[in-house]
Design a protein around this motif. Sequence first.
Motif, PDB file in Angstrom:
ATOM      1  N   THR A 106       0.856  -1.194   0.000  1.00 16.11           N
ATOM      2  CA  THR A 106       0.000   0.000   0.000  1.00 16.11           C
ATOM      3  C   THR A 106       0.893   1.246   0.000  1.00 16.11           C
ATOM      4  O   THR A 106       0.846   2.030  -0.931  1.00 16.11           O
ATOM      5  CB  THR A 106      -0.956   0.007   1.218  1.00 16.11           C
ATOM      6  OG1 THR A 106      -1.878  -1.077   1.054  1.00 16.11           O
ATOM      7  CG2 THR A 106      -1.738   1.308   1.311  1.00 16.11           C
ATOM      8  N   LEU A 107       1.724   1.384   1.036  1.00 15.78           N
ATOM      9  CA  LEU A 107       2.607   2.556   1.067  1.00 15.78           C
ATOM     10  C   LEU A 107       3.889   2.307   0.269  1.00 15.78           C
ATOM     11  O   LEU A 107       4.554   3.240  -0.174  1.00 15.78           O
ATOM     12  CB  LEU A 107       2.943   2.938   2.507  1.00 15.78           C
ATOM     13  CG  LEU A 107       1.788   3.550   3.313  1.00 15.78           C
ATOM     14  CD1 LEU A 107       2.244   3.920   4.716  1.00 15.78           C
ATOM     15  CD2 LEU A 107       1.204   4.774   2.610  1.00 15.78           C
ATOM     16  N   TYR A 108       4.264   1.036   0.115  1.00 11.42           N
ATOM     17  CA  TYR A 108       5.428   0.710  -0.732  1.00 11.42           C
ATOM     18  C   TYR A 108       5.132  -0.572  -1.495  1.00 11.42           C
ATOM     19  O   TYR A 108       4.244  -1.349  -1.113  1.00 11.42           O
ATOM     20  CB  TYR A 108       6.706   0.574   0.127  1.00 11.42           C
ATOM     21  CG  TYR A 108       6.805  -0.767   0.825  1.00 11.42           C
ATOM     22  CD1 TYR A 108       7.520  -1.830   0.251  1.00 11.42           C
ATOM     23  CD2 TYR A 108       6.160  -0.997   2.039  1.00 11.42           C
ATOM     24  CE1 TYR A 108       7.586  -3.067   0.872  1.00 11.42           C
ATOM     25  CE2 TYR A 108       6.222  -2.228   2.661  1.00 11.42           C
ATOM     26  CZ  TYR A 108       6.935  -3.254   2.069  1.00 11.42           C
ATOM     27  OH  TYR A 108       6.986  -4.486   2.672  1.00 11.42           O
ATOM     28  N   ASP A 109       5.892  -0.779  -2.573  1.00 19.85           N
ATOM     29  CA  ASP A 109       5.716  -1.983  -3.394  1.00 19.85           C
ATOM     30  C   ASP A 109       6.534  -3.120  -2.783  1.00 19.85           C
ATOM     31  O   ASP A 109       7.755  -3.027  -2.696  1.00 19.85           O
ATOM     32  CB  ASP A 109       6.179  -1.686  -4.820  1.00 19.85           C
ATOM     33  CG  ASP A 109       6.391  -2.954  -5.629  1.00 19.85           C
ATOM     34  OD1 ASP A 109       5.567  -3.878  -5.530  1.00 19.85           O
ATOM     35  OD2 ASP A 109       7.412  -3.033  -6.363  1.00 19.85           O
ATOM     36  N   TYR A 110       5.839  -4.156  -2.355  1.00 21.87           N
ATOM     37  CA  TYR A 110       6.502  -5.284  -1.706  1.00 21.87           C
ATOM     38  C   TYR A 110       6.969  -6.340  -2.713  1.00 21.87           C
ATOM     39  O   TYR A 110       8.026  -6.954  -2.539  1.00 21.87           O
ATOM     40  CB  TYR A 110       5.528  -5.928  -0.697  1.00 21.87           C
ATOM     41  CG  TYR A 110       5.886  -7.315  -0.232  1.00 21.87           C
ATOM     42  CD1 TYR A 110       6.811  -7.516   0.785  1.00 21.87           C
ATOM     43  CD2 TYR A 110       5.299  -8.434  -0.826  1.00 21.87           C
ATOM     44  CE1 TYR A 110       7.157  -8.802   1.190  1.00 21.87           C
ATOM     45  CE2 TYR A 110       5.632  -9.717  -0.422  1.00 21.87           C
ATOM     46  CZ  TYR A 110       6.561  -9.900   0.583  1.00 21.87           C
ATOM     47  OH  TYR A 110       6.898 -11.166   0.980  1.00 21.87           O
ATOM     48  N   ASP A 111       6.186  -6.560  -3.762  1.00 26.96           N
ATOM     49  CA  ASP A 111       6.416  -7.710  -4.648  1.00 26.96           C
ATOM     50  C   ASP A 111       7.803  -7.710  -5.314  1.00 26.96           C
ATOM     51  O   ASP A 111       8.465  -8.739  -5.353  1.00 26.96           O
ATOM     52  CB  ASP A 111       5.321  -7.788  -5.721  1.00 26.96           C
ATOM     53  CG  ASP A 111       3.964  -8.067  -5.086  1.00 26.96           C
ATOM     54  OD1 ASP A 111       3.931  -8.678  -3.998  1.00 26.96           O
ATOM     55  OD2 ASP A 111       2.942  -7.665  -5.666  1.00 26.96           O
ATOM     56  N   THR A 112       8.245  -6.543  -5.821  1.00 24.69           N
ATOM     57  CA  THR A 112       9.531  -6.495  -6.527  1.00 24.69           C
ATOM     58  C   THR A 112      10.706  -6.769  -5.580  1.00 24.69           C
ATOM     59  O   THR A 112      11.529  -7.643  -5.865  1.00 24.69           O
ATOM     60  CB  THR A 112       9.692  -5.127  -7.244  1.00 24.69           C
ATOM     61  OG1 THR A 112       8.453  -4.817  -7.878  1.00 24.69           O
ATOM     62  CG2 THR A 112      10.809  -5.142  -8.248  1.00 24.69           C
ATOM     63  N   PRO A 113      10.812  -6.074  -4.451  1.00 21.92           N
ATOM     64  CA  PRO A 113      11.913  -6.393  -3.523  1.00 21.92           C
ATOM     65  C   PRO A 113      11.850  -7.810  -2.969  1.00 21.92           C
ATOM     66  O   PRO A 113      12.895  -8.422  -2.717  1.00 21.92           O
ATOM     67  CB  PRO A 113      11.769  -5.381  -2.391  1.00 21.92           C
ATOM     68  CG  PRO A 113      10.677  -4.480  -2.734  1.00 21.92           C
ATOM     69  CD  PRO A 113      10.047  -4.888  -4.021  1.00 21.92           C
TER      70      PRO A 113
ATOM     71  N   LYS B 187      10.909 -10.477  -4.605  1.00 19.81           N
ATOM     72  CA  LYS B 187      11.505 -11.360  -5.630  1.00 19.81           C
ATOM     73  C   LYS B 187      13.033 -11.236  -5.606  1.00 19.81           C
ATOM     74  O   LYS B 187      13.750 -12.226  -5.726  1.00 19.81           O
ATOM     75  CB  LYS B 187      10.966 -10.988  -7.017  1.00 19.81           C
ATOM     76  CG  LYS B 187       9.589 -11.587  -7.262  1.00 19.81           C
ATOM     77  CD  LYS B 187       9.039 -11.201  -8.615  1.00 19.81           C
ATOM     78  CE  LYS B 187       7.538 -11.449  -8.624  1.00 19.81           C
ATOM     79  NZ  LYS B 187       6.804 -10.523  -9.471  1.00 19.81           N
ATOM     80  N   LYS B 188      13.522 -10.017  -5.452  1.00 18.09           N
ATOM     81  CA  LYS B 188      14.967  -9.767  -5.386  1.00 18.09           C
ATOM     82  C   LYS B 188      15.565 -10.514  -4.178  1.00 18.09           C
ATOM     83  O   LYS B 188      16.631 -11.121  -4.265  1.00 18.09           O
ATOM     84  CB  LYS B 188      15.196  -8.263  -5.224  1.00 18.09           C
ATOM     85  CG  LYS B 188      16.300  -7.729  -6.101  1.00 18.09           C
ATOM     86  CD  LYS B 188      16.389  -6.225  -5.967  1.00 18.09           C
ATOM     87  CE  LYS B 188      16.570  -5.619  -7.346  1.00 18.09           C
ATOM     88  NZ  LYS B 188      16.617  -4.174  -7.338  1.00 18.09           N
ATOM     89  N   SER B 189      14.875 -10.450  -3.058  1.00 13.83           N
ATOM     90  CA  SER B 189      15.355 -11.102  -1.838  1.00 13.83           C
ATOM     91  C   SER B 189      15.452 -12.609  -2.027  1.00 13.83           C
ATOM     92  O   SER B 189      16.422 -13.239  -1.600  1.00 13.83           O
ATOM     93  CB  SER B 189      14.402 -10.829  -0.675  1.00 13.83           C
ATOM     94  OG  SER B 189      14.391  -9.470  -0.391  1.00 13.83           O
ATOM     95  N   LEU B 190      14.445 -13.192  -2.680  1.00 13.31           N
ATOM     96  CA  LEU B 190      14.472 -14.648  -2.886  1.00 13.31           C
ATOM     97  C   LEU B 190      15.633 -15.048  -3.797  1.00 13.31           C
ATOM     98  O   LEU B 190      16.251 -16.094  -3.602  1.00 13.31           O
ATOM     99  CB  LEU B 190      13.137 -15.128  -3.463  1.00 13.31           C
ATOM    100  CG  LEU B 190      11.963 -15.127  -2.475  1.00 13.31           C
ATOM    101  CD1 LEU B 190      10.695 -15.632  -3.143  1.00 13.31           C
ATOM    102  CD2 LEU B 190      12.259 -15.969  -1.222  1.00 13.31           C
ATOM    103  N   LYS B 191      15.964 -14.196  -4.762  1.00  5.20           N
ATOM    104  CA  LYS B 191      17.111 -14.480  -5.638  1.00  5.20           C
ATOM    105  C   LYS B 191      18.398 -14.484  -4.821  1.00  5.20           C
ATOM    106  O   LYS B 191      19.269 -15.341  -5.013  1.00  5.20           O
ATOM    107  CB  LYS B 191      17.196 -13.428  -6.753  1.00  5.20           C
ATOM    108  CG  LYS B 191      16.309 -13.792  -7.923  1.00  5.20           C
ATOM    109  CD  LYS B 191      16.504 -12.858  -9.095  1.00  5.20           C
ATOM    110  CE  LYS B 191      15.396 -13.169 -10.114  1.00  5.20           C
ATOM    111  NZ  LYS B 191      14.988 -12.030 -10.886  1.00  5.20           N
ATOM    112  N   GLU B 192      18.538 -13.535  -3.907  1.00 10.90           N
ATOM    113  CA  GLU B 192      19.735 -13.456  -3.053  1.00 10.90           C
ATOM    114  C   GLU B 192      19.813 -14.668  -2.117  1.00 10.90           C
ATOM    115  O   GLU B 192      20.885 -15.232  -1.900  1.00 10.90           O
ATOM    116  CB  GLU B 192      19.731 -12.168  -2.224  1.00 10.90           C
ATOM    117  CG  GLU B 192      20.067 -10.920  -3.007  1.00 10.90           C
ATOM    118  CD  GLU B 192      21.396 -11.002  -3.747  1.00 10.90           C
ATOM    119  OE1 GLU B 192      22.418 -11.355  -3.130  1.00 10.90           O
ATOM    120  OE2 GLU B 192      21.405 -10.727  -4.971  1.00 10.90           O
ATOM    121  N   VAL B 193      18.677 -15.052  -1.568  1.00 11.49           N
ATOM    122  CA  VAL B 193      18.641 -16.203  -0.663  1.00 11.49           C
ATOM    123  C   VAL B 193      19.059 -17.461  -1.433  1.00 11.49           C
ATOM    124  O   VAL B 193      19.851 -18.270  -0.929  1.00 11.49           O
ATOM    125  CB  VAL B 193      17.219 -16.378  -0.062  1.00 11.49           C
ATOM    126  CG1 VAL B 193      17.091 -17.717   0.636  1.00 11.49           C
ATOM    127  CG2 VAL B 193      16.918 -15.246   0.912  1.00 11.49           C
TER     128      VAL B 193
END
Length: 241
Positions: free
Chosen positions: A13-20, A22-28
Amino acid sequence: MATKAVLFDLDNTLYDYDTPHKKSLKEVHKILTNYISISFSRFIKLFNLAKCEIHRELAGSASSHNRVLYFQRLIEKTHNTVEPSLILKLYKTYWDTLLKNINLRKGALGVLKQLKKKGIKIAIVSDLTTHIQLRKLEQLKISKYVDILVTSEEAGSEKPHAIMFLLALNKLNVSPHEAIMVGDNAIADVEGANFVGLYTVLLAKGKLAKRFKEDYRKSDSVIKNISETLDVLKKRNHFSA
Ligand SMILES: [Mg+2]
């Protein structure tokens, strides 16, 4: 009726969660491949399976979103044992990456500033653990605008449970008819807030903004961008921005 408070959902709502996210899962996944050979698609499959299991077991509680439980379950599946240092490393990588990559939605800061200027109180009402949500508020640099935070960890139940909204109203000392709720989820945010008599605003972005036929899941207003929150208030309060 003058609006004295605006309750905001945080994630998506206040920020976009979906894009970060996905990025986090790539790093993990990158970290995990230092330990075992696993494709990204296999990792995502196991991550989603672990997440589904935890959701099923802890439905309705803040712990159902705790990534440390997801990674623990995932590692138990890949390693057939508990690997504390690896689980903690994956957990840290996930949140460090996500927090580094979150940004307020366009117009969100302007809305918060304008509300503050008008003396309207601001609450964040969010389904997650307090520790992580505090880290997000800090990273987004919005804590100076936020009067109170209610998390499902603190309330003991998740949205759409009424306690989430009632606790926020209680902390702010305002009545339901003096506040509005803005969120991206037609069930958690809209149904829950409708139930306690708040004016509801659905941010129609993403899959959770699905519209429903049932009246109790219909919002009073639908907006496409968070900045339109001010237009809703203008109509409701007749104040000029
Ligand atoms: Mg949300």
